[in-house]
Write an enzyme that holds these catalytic residues in place. Structure first.
Site, PDB file in Angstrom:
ATOM      1  N   TYR A   5       0.829  -1.214   0.000  1.00 20.95           N
ATOM      2  CA  TYR A   5       0.000   0.000   0.000  1.00 20.95           C
ATOM      3  C   TYR A   5       0.863   1.264   0.000  1.00 20.95           C
ATOM      4  O   TYR A   5       0.364   2.355  -0.275  1.00 20.95           O
ATOM      5  CB  TYR A   5      -0.924   0.041   1.218  1.00 20.95           C
ATOM      6  CG  TYR A   5      -1.960  -1.035   1.306  1.00 20.95           C
ATOM      7  CD1 TYR A   5      -2.166  -1.964   0.276  1.00 20.95           C
ATOM      8  CD2 TYR A   5      -2.749  -1.165   2.450  1.00 20.95           C
ATOM      9  CE1 TYR A   5      -3.123  -2.963   0.385  1.00 20.95           C
ATOM     10  CE2 TYR A   5      -3.715  -2.155   2.564  1.00 20.95           C
ATOM     11  CZ  TYR A   5      -3.887  -3.057   1.534  1.00 20.95           C
ATOM     12  OH  TYR A   5      -4.837  -4.045   1.660  1.00 20.95           O
ATOM     13  N   HIS A  24       0.355 -11.682   2.000  1.00 17.16           N
ATOM     14  CA  HIS A  24      -0.659 -10.927   1.272  1.00 17.16           C
ATOM     15  C   HIS A  24      -1.342 -11.726   0.154  1.00 17.16           C
ATOM     16  O   HIS A  24      -2.564 -11.672  -0.002  1.00 17.16           O
ATOM     17  CB  HIS A  24      -0.030  -9.658   0.685  1.00 17.16           C
ATOM     18  CG  HIS A  24      -1.015  -8.563   0.435  1.00 17.16           C
ATOM     19  ND1 HIS A  24      -0.678  -7.239   0.496  1.00 17.16           N
ATOM     20  CD2 HIS A  24      -2.340  -8.591   0.129  1.00 17.16           C
ATOM     21  CE1 HIS A  24      -1.749  -6.492   0.243  1.00 17.16           C
ATOM     22  NE2 HIS A  24      -2.762  -7.291   0.004  1.00 17.16           N
TER      23      HIS A  24
END
Length: 268
Positions: free
Chosen positions: A39, A97
């Site tokens: 991110y 992730h």
């Protein structure tokens, strides 16, 4: 549940935008924050937390290891870098992730490294994200039953992942729902709008309440303070059995996140 039922997400939020969002969320009473290495906002999340005045001990902080850092010699150093950005000595939850693209790094290698990160005290809990049943089975085989706190998956009334959800529940693995609002598409769904109108709630609140009543954790994000406040109120909304059934019937296998080269073979 070993993780908070309600948190604030930070996907696609960067710079001052994510600082303002996290600051507002903490002021409103959120105590769980979800971020990730990819991110590119961990430093800003850390800044917002440091400036919030909320004690770190009162917060539940989640980050996710990115695929480039899955090798045994990279995972722990990358997590230490994340801790520096987040201005903390330990995160509460660290997730893988996505499965390694093309299996470039063996699952057994990065799950072992993740377990070692926990053993070293860098993270209190470990988990996975975007894993299907087969991959979750392999992860359990590496770290042991009861060690995986959650599988964070796309889940909404339009994509209910029932086979995977059933398996995770059987294993005692908490389910964290992302894209719960379906990129906002659920806000325009007539079934949900009708329920919301009858209950005096928003469509977002109804959708989030549906997920919460199924026992899923949710991590909606917003750049607007009023939306953050409204979302949080979903935890106090109770849907009746008929309303839950009506929303359950919206299943249509509509997936919003399915990146080539990353996504596994889904179970549904």
């Amino acid at each position: 549940m070993s993780i908070p039922a309600f948190g604030v997400g930070t996907f696609r939020l960067q710079g001052q935008t994510v600082i303002d969002s996290v600051r507002s969320a903490l002021q409103l009473g959120y105590r769980a924050v979800d971020t990730a290495q990819i991110y590119d906002n961990e430093a800003e999340v850390g800044q917002a937390i440091a400036e919030s005045g909320v004690a770190r001990s009162k917060l539940f902080l989640t980050t996710k290891i990115w695929t480039a850092n899955y090798a045994a010699d990279k995972l722990i150093p990358s997590l230490r870098a994340s801790l520096d950005k987040l201005r903390t000595d330990v995160v509460d939850l660290t997730l893988i992730h996505w499965p390694a693209p093309g299996g470039a790094t063996p699952l057994e290698e990065y799950m072992t490294a993740l377990a070692e990160a926990k053993a070293q005290g860098l993270t209190r809990q470990i988990g996975i994200s975007n894993f299907n049943i087969a991959l979750t089975r392999r992860a359990i085989a590496v770290v042991g039953a009861g060690e995986i706190a959650t599988n964070q998956i796309e889940l909404s009334p339009y994509l209910q992942n029932r086979r995977l959800v059933s398996f995770l529940q059987q294993q005692g693995i908490a389910i964290t729902s992302y894209m719960t609002l379906g990129y906002g598409k659920l806000l325009q769904e007539p079934v949900i709008q009708n329920i919301a109108g009858r209950l005096g709630a928003s469509a977002a609140q109804v959708t989030l309440a549906w997920a919460l009543q199924h026992g899923y954790a949710v991590i909606p994000s917003s750049t607007r303070r009023d939306n953050l406040q409204g979302n949080l109120a979903a935890s106090r909304l109770q849907l009746g059995a008929d309303d839950m059934a009506a929303i359950d019937a919206l299943e249509r296998g509509e997936r919003q996140v399915n990146p080539d080269g990353l996504a596994p073979e889904w179970d549904d």
